[in-house]
Scaffold this active site. Structure first.
Site, PDB file in Angstrom:
ATOM      1  N   ARG A 170     -18.368  14.768  12.793  1.00 27.23           N
ATOM      2  CA  ARG A 170     -18.852  15.193  14.119  1.00 27.23           C
ATOM      3  C   ARG A 170     -19.801  16.388  13.989  1.00 27.23           C
ATOM      4  O   ARG A 170     -20.819  16.465  14.672  1.00 27.23           O
ATOM      5  CB  ARG A 170     -17.654  15.544  15.002  1.00 27.23           C
ATOM      6  CG  ARG A 170     -17.988  16.146  16.328  1.00 27.23           C
ATOM      7  CD  ARG A 170     -18.564  15.163  17.313  1.00 27.23           C
ATOM      8  NE  ARG A 170     -17.543  14.366  17.961  1.00 27.23           N
ATOM      9  CZ  ARG A 170     -17.830  13.355  18.795  1.00 27.23           C
ATOM     10  NH1 ARG A 170     -19.080  13.013  19.038  1.00 27.23           N
ATOM     11  NH2 ARG A 170     -16.872  12.674  19.366  1.00 27.23           N
TER      12      ARG A 170
ATOM     13  N   GLY B 239       0.836  -1.205   0.000  1.00 28.13           N
ATOM     14  CA  GLY B 239       0.000   0.000   0.000  1.00 28.13           C
ATOM     15  C   GLY B 239       0.871   1.255   0.000  1.00 28.13           C
ATOM     16  O   GLY B 239       1.828   1.343   0.755  1.00 28.13           O
TER      17      GLY B 239
ATOM     18  N   ASP C   5       2.119  -0.736  11.937  1.00 27.26           N
ATOM     19  CA  ASP C   5       2.036  -2.033  12.617  1.00 27.26           C
ATOM     20  C   ASP C   5       3.340  -2.843  12.560  1.00 27.26           C
ATOM     21  O   ASP C   5       3.315  -4.066  12.710  1.00 27.26           O
ATOM     22  CB  ASP C   5       0.879  -2.862  12.018  1.00 27.26           C
ATOM     23  CG  ASP C   5       1.044  -3.094  10.523  1.00 27.26           C
ATOM     24  OD1 ASP C   5       1.915  -2.451   9.901  1.00 27.26           O
ATOM     25  OD2 ASP C   5       0.302  -3.921   9.967  1.00 27.26           O
TER      26      ASP C   5
ATOM     27  N   ARG D 235       0.707  -4.863  -5.274  1.00 30.25           N
ATOM     28  CA  ARG D 235       0.669  -6.082  -4.458  1.00 30.25           C
ATOM     29  C   ARG D 235       1.038  -7.180  -5.447  1.00 30.25           C
ATOM     30  O   ARG D 235       0.540  -7.192  -6.565  1.00 30.25           O
ATOM     31  CB  ARG D 235      -0.730  -6.321  -3.904  1.00 30.25           C
ATOM     32  CG  ARG D 235      -1.293  -5.116  -3.134  1.00 30.25           C
ATOM     33  CD  ARG D 235      -1.410  -5.384  -1.673  1.00 30.25           C
ATOM     34  NE  ARG D 235      -2.029  -4.262  -0.960  1.00 30.25           N
ATOM     35  CZ  ARG D 235      -1.519  -3.732   0.138  1.00 30.25           C
ATOM     36  NH1 ARG D 235      -0.405  -4.203   0.648  1.00 30.25           N
ATOM     37  NH2 ARG D 235      -2.135  -2.758   0.752  1.00 30.25           N
TER      38      ARG D 235
ATOM     39  N   ARG E 296      19.514  11.294  -2.979  1.00 34.21           N
ATOM     40  CA  ARG E 296      20.487  12.352  -2.622  1.00 34.21           C
ATOM     41  C   ARG E 296      21.643  11.777  -1.803  1.00 34.21           C
ATOM     42  O   ARG E 296      22.800  12.110  -2.023  1.00 34.21           O
ATOM     43  CB  ARG E 296      19.813  13.471  -1.824  1.00 34.21           C
ATOM     44  CG  ARG E 296      18.696  14.193  -2.560  1.00 34.21           C
ATOM     45  CD  ARG E 296      19.222  15.293  -3.460  1.00 34.21           C
ATOM     46  NE  ARG E 296      18.316  15.570  -4.549  1.00 34.21           N
ATOM     47  CZ  ARG E 296      17.553  16.670  -4.670  1.00 34.21           C
ATOM     48  NH1 ARG E 296      17.615  17.606  -3.772  1.00 34.21           N
ATOM     49  NH2 ARG E 296      16.766  16.818  -5.715  1.00 34.21           N
TER      50      ARG E 296
ATOM     51  N   MET F  98      -8.815   2.783   8.443  1.00 33.64           N
ATOM     52  CA  MET F  98      -7.972   1.665   7.991  1.00 33.64           C
ATOM     53  C   MET F  98      -7.114   1.087   9.119  1.00 33.64           C
ATOM     54  O   MET F  98      -7.034   1.652  10.208  1.00 33.64           O
ATOM     55  CB  MET F  98      -7.096   2.105   6.821  1.00 33.64           C
ATOM     56  CG  MET F  98      -7.780   1.984   5.479  1.00 33.64           C
ATOM     57  SD  MET F  98      -6.645   2.319   4.131  1.00 33.64           S
ATOM     58  CE  MET F  98      -7.616   1.697   2.752  1.00 33.64           C
ATOM     59  N   GLY F  99      -6.433   0.014   8.793  1.00 35.43           N
ATOM     60  CA  GLY F  99      -5.594  -0.707   9.759  1.00 35.43           C
ATOM     61  C   GLY F  99      -5.961  -2.171   9.658  1.00 35.43           C
ATOM     62  O   GLY F  99      -6.836  -2.652  10.366  1.00 35.43           O
TER      63      GLY F  99
ATOM     64  N   GLU G 267     -10.736  -1.144  10.847  1.00 36.91           N
ATOM     65  CA  GLU G 267     -11.238  -2.136   9.879  1.00 36.91           C
ATOM     66  C   GLU G 267     -10.898  -3.567  10.290  1.00 36.91           C
ATOM     67  O   GLU G 267     -11.564  -4.511   9.872  1.00 36.91           O
ATOM     68  CB  GLU G 267     -10.702  -1.863   8.466  1.00 36.91           C
ATOM     69  CG  GLU G 267      -9.215  -2.097   8.326  1.00 36.91           C
ATOM     70  CD  GLU G 267      -8.727  -2.092   6.881  1.00 36.91           C
ATOM     71  OE1 GLU G 267      -9.450  -2.516   5.978  1.00 36.91           O
ATOM     72  OE2 GLU G 267      -7.584  -1.661   6.666  1.00 36.91           O
TER      73      GLU G 267
HETATM   74  O1  F6P Z   1      -1.555  -1.607   4.656  1.00 35.07           O
HETATM   75  C1  F6P Z   1      -2.151  -0.411   4.363  1.00 35.07           C
HETATM   76  C2  F6P Z   1      -3.606  -0.608   4.036  1.00 35.07           C
HETATM   77  O2  F6P Z   1      -4.154   0.640   3.671  1.00 35.07           O
HETATM   78  C3  F6P Z   1      -4.443  -1.253   5.130  1.00 35.07           C
HETATM   79  O3  F6P Z   1      -4.830  -0.349   6.118  1.00 35.07           O
HETATM   80  C4  F6P Z   1      -5.586  -1.804   4.336  1.00 35.07           C
HETATM   81  O4  F6P Z   1      -6.182  -2.909   4.985  1.00 35.07           O
HETATM   82  C5  F6P Z   1      -4.930  -2.256   3.062  1.00 35.07           C
HETATM   83  O5  F6P Z   1      -3.757  -1.484   2.925  1.00 35.07           O
HETATM   84  C6  F6P Z   1      -5.762  -2.120   1.829  1.00 35.07           C
HETATM   85  O6  F6P Z   1      -5.018  -2.570   0.747  1.00 35.07           O
HETATM   86  P1  F6P Z   1      -5.491  -2.492  -0.762  1.00 35.07           P
HETATM   87  O7  F6P Z   1      -5.474  -1.037  -1.138  1.00 35.07           O
HETATM   88  O8  F6P Z   1      -4.501  -3.282  -1.519  1.00 35.07           O
HETATM   89  O9  F6P Z   1      -6.865  -3.048  -0.806  1.00 35.07           O
END
Ligand code: F6P
Length: 319
Positions: A155, A11, A130, A72, A25, A170-171, A221
């Site tokens: 909010r 990502g 992470d 990926r 550099r 995300m996460g 997530e």
């Molecule tokens: O690892 C970064 C991240 O944004 C995660 O938070 C998320 O689960 C994942 O990549 C999503 O990946 P992709 O964009 O390949 O679906």
């Protein structure tokens, strides 16, 4: 060592461009040629290499995304894919590699190091924060600021309408983003994979606001509930309370990097080149307590990095 390569993978994360610039550099200052590998491991296998110079890396450090592109790459999970990549690195005369990405990138880097003797160091580039062995990863600070700005806006409307909102951040496997933005935005409840979501406590938090009052629940997530949609449905099914769901998604990965991310990216880029020159390989270049750290790649994913206790405590104390 005469020629090194840098690439971004997995990502994208804000700050990757500042990192590429710093590698370029630093390498030039140390008398090394630098090559950028375009498109992560996919580009490495296909031989998509381009020479980097001052002009190519000018005016990129404030830009989101990655000028070297990313991917990926399922093929890299197989030895045949890695053999193709090693062949290309040899063909282009690469003596050392800087791999910027998350744990998937590091798995690939370690395999290249072990199977083909490639001199390679990893740098932490992921918004998820992470990876063990570094306090922060490149992109995390920007992502939490982007998410916090969006949640502040939610909010406003939650407050005006007296509505309950579930906001998913995300996460993939970790709750760092959720915990930081949850505390920063005064969330009434934060659901993260590190702790079990207690539906009864969540319900109590919602009703304690008064049914016509605004409530914002932040959901990582990776939470075991399955995400914001699922949690909202459970609350509706169990207690008949309807809500709005907002999934922030990929906006968290874009945008200009914050100053903190640019500085971290620059520091780790310079340190990565110097680590290669010192003969290091199979390690991540991180930063802990303001000092540069060298952490064996496998340790970055084998040890689960803990969400700081103080955040968990604050989240409950300040509700
Ligand atoms: O690892 C970064 C991240 O944004 C995660 O938070 C998320 O689960 C994942 O990549 C999503 O990946 P992709 O964009 O390949 O679906």
């Amino acid at each position: 060592m005469q020629r090194i390569a840098v690439f971004t993978s997995g990502g994208d994360a804000p700050g990757m461009n500042a990192h590429i610039r710093a590698v370029e550099r630093t390498a030039q200052k140390r008398g090394l040629e630098v090559v950028g590998i375009v498109g992560g491991y996919t580009g490495m296998m296909a031989g998509h290499f381009e020479v980097l110079d001052r002009i190519r890396t000018a005016n990129i450090l404030d830009r989101g995304g990655t000028v070297l592109k990313t991917s990926r790459c399922p093929e890299f999970h197989h030895a045949t894919g890695r053999a193709k990549a090693a062949e290309q690195l040899a063909k282009h005369g690469i003596d050392g590699v800087v791999a910027c990405g998350g744990d998937g990138t590091f798995h690939g880097a370690l395999a290249l190091h072990q199977e083909h003797g490639i001199r390679i160091v990893g740098t932490p580039g992921t918004i998820d924060n992470d990876l063990a062995g570094t306090d922060y990863t490149i992109g995390y600070d920007t992502a939490i600021n982007t998410a916090a700005q969006a949640i502040d806006k939610i909010r406003d409307t939650a407050d005006s309408h007296g509505r309950l909102f579930f906001v998913e951040v995300m996460g993939r496997h970790a709750g760092f983003i959720a915990m930081d933005v949850g505390v920063a935005c005064g969330a009434e409840y934060i659901a993260v994979p590190e702790t079990m979501t207690d539906i009864e406590v969540l319900y109590q938090r919602i009703v304690s606001q008064g049914i016509d009052k605004r409530t914002v629940v932040i959901v990582g997530e990776g939470d075991e509930s399955g995400g914001a949609m699922q949690l909202a449905r459970r609350i509706e099914d169990a207690y008949g309370i309807s809500s709005k769901v907002s999934i922030l998604g990929h906006m968290q990965r874009g945008g200009a990097p914050t100053v903190r991310d640019r500085v971290l990216a620059a520091r780790l880029g310079a340190a990565a080149v110097d680590a290669l020159l010192e003969g290091l390989s199979g390690v991540m270049i991180g930063e802990q307590n303001n000092s540069i750290t060298y952490v064996p790649l496998e340790q970055t994913w084998a040890t689960r990095k803990a969400v700081p206790r103080y955040l968990l405590e604050l989240a409950t104390l300040l509700v």
